[in-house]
Write an enzyme that holds these catalytic residues in place. Structure first.
Site: not given
Ligand code: UDX
Length: 458
Positions: A153, A155, A211, A256, A267, A270
């Site tokens: 997944e 998401l 993944k 990103f 996620c 870990k």
């Molecule tokens: C992530 C993955 O995107 C997702 O595909 C996976 O299934 C689970 O892990 P999530 O943990 O919900 O999702 O958050 P995400 O929006 O990806 O951000 C992860 C971390 O990176 C956050 O702490 C966010 O603040 C940071 N981040 C993200 C940045 O600092 N800068 C960015 O440009 C993008």
């Protein structure tokens, strides 16, 4: 189709609600009685926009039910999703005990008169799906027929329902013996045929690797821009513009690349650890991934150094308005939140904290307690009498900070913007000393230029 979803955490609960919304009859199973009782009453265990309404709507329509009894949940189910957590263990490896326990339970509850497709959505290290199949086989009735499919997944918290309905791709991993199974094809087809994005089929181990590699790559992208940001601060470049400039190259892409105080959440940290652990065990260490982990770990400390630069190492008597506790905006999740890390450090230096987050207060209290911290209900309350503001999460309302009002409410005039949500010029024009990430601001006015001299030949 009748579906059973085991585990009602982020992936399981969102999955159950969305499958019901796609017209299936779904039963969600969890061993946590309190959680199931609350969900049945319509009270969600997590904050996710739209989730409560979707769950309540489909419970009312009888398309979605919940139970703590897996045999009840699996009754008549053609497909069973494993969505239980795989938290980080002390060694850094993923703790798979919940996955193994569920596999055994599923085996025991298999109906010998039916074909059951077991789909693993939990994030599990390479080889785990094979073990799931083995464990199910050990506890299953002799004549039971089943397959195990990996379906990682992707998401994101905060946009989970949208992501499930609009995935970039659906990754499926299928063992060689199940690949030609009519039942597997029928079940997966009826689940995902309506999605417009590609469905890609691989072997089990490749799907498991996708993944982890996916999360490691994204973590690497964020960390790369965060490290470039550190250099931008030294040389007087603007990291947001650098991100814009490099993101226009389609090989890099614009997403990103938002510099900040590091990645957190349930996620990335870990999964990066678990991947490093598997890499070590298999004798193929991932040097880049290890560096990503180390750099990310260091970022909160480097951010706190800016506060120390301004106020000195002893922050007792300094009142700091901390805006944001969640690991990112639009969630109440504080797991591995960099905000929590920064607040711990500030408190460790003696600062007194006035913390505000639109959603994450309850979870943050469990992590941080009350010592040295008062939690307030609005952003404006956090500002009252503060010597400085520290912005730690990119909630949209923080970008709307009323600078004039802040100036009047606060005692001091310093802003530390860990997510670059404010406009540098407006903040500086209002007379604040401004620190952010990856930009040389008025806080560094009196420092010498660090760019080494460029000498023309001859
Ligand atoms: C992530 C993955 O995107 C997702 O595909 C996976 O299934 C689970 O892990 P999530 O943990 O919900 O999702 O958050 P995400 O929006 O990806 O951000 C992860 C971390 O990176 C956050 O702490 C966010 O603040 C940071 N981040 C993200 C940045 O600092 N800068 C960015 O440009 C993008």
């Amino acid at each position: 189709m009748n579906i059973c979803v085991v585990g009602t955490g982020y992936v399981g609960l969102v999955g159950a609600a969305v499958f019901a919304d796609w017209g299936h009859t779904v039963c969600g199973v969890d061993i946590d009685e309190g959680k199931i009782t609350n969900i049945k009453k319509g009270v969600m265990p997590i904050y996710e926009d739209g989730l409560g309404d979707l769950v309540r709507q489909h419970m009312d329509l009888d398309g979605l039910s919940f139970t703590t009894d897996i045999s009840e949940g699996m009754f008549g189910a053609e497909v069973v999703f494993i969505c239980v957590g795989t938290p980080q263990s002390k060694t850094g490896a993923a703790d798979l005990s919940a996955v193994w326990a569920v596999a055994e339970d599923i085996g025991r509850c298999l109906d010998p008169d039916m074909y059951t497709v077991v789909v693993v959505k939990s994030t599990v290290p390479v080889g785990s799906n094979e073990k799931v199949k083995e464990l199910i086989g050990v506890s299953a009735p002799k004549s039971a027929k089943f397959s195990v499919v990996s379906n990682p997944e992707f998401l994101r918290e905060g946009s989970a329902i949208w992501d499930m309905n609009n995935p970039d791709r659906t990754v499926l991993g299928i063992g060689s013996s199940d690949r030609l199974s009519e039942e597997v094809c029928r079940v997966l087809f009826s689940l995902y045929e309506h999605l417009s994005s590609p469905i890609v089929w691989y072997d089990l181990r490749t799907a498991e690797m996708i993944k982890y590699a996916s999360n490691a790559f994204l973590a690497m992208k964020v960390t790369s821009i965060n490290e470039i940001a550190l250099m931008c601060e030294r040389v007087g470049a603007d990291v947001d513009r650098v991100a814009e400039g490099i993101g226009l190259d389609p090989r890099i892409g614009p997403d990103f690349l938002k510099a900040g105080i590091g990645y957190g959440g349930s996620c990335f940290p870990k999964d990066v650890q678990a991947l490093m652990n598997t890499a070590k065990q298999t004798g193929s260490p991932l040097t880049i991934v290890s560096a990503v982990d180390a750099v990310n770990d260091h970022l909160p400390e480097l951010f706190v150094e800016k506060v120390i630069r301004e106020f000195g190492v002893n922050l007792s008597g300094i009142k700091i308005a901390c805006l944001g506790l969640a690991f990112k905006a639009n969630t109440d999740d504080v797991r591995d939140s960099r905000s929590i890390e920064v607040i711990r450090m500030l408190r460790g230096h003696g600062a007194s904290i006035q913390a505000y987050d639109p959603r994450a207060y309850g979870n943050a209290v469990e992590e941080l307690g009350y010592f040295g911290i008062s939690y307030v209900d609005t952003m404006n309350e956090a500002l009252i009498g503060a010597d400085a503001v520290v912005i730690l999460t990119e909630w949209p309302e923080f970008a709307e900070l009323d600078l004039l009002h802040a100036k009047e409410s606060m005692k001091g005039k310093v802003i530390f913007d860990g997510r670059n949500v404010l406009d540098q010029e407006s903040v500086e024009d209002m007379g604040f000393t401004y620190y952010c990430v990856g930009k040389r601001t008025n806080a560094y006015e009196k420092e010498p230029d660090l760019v080494p001299g460029i000498f023309l030949p001859g």
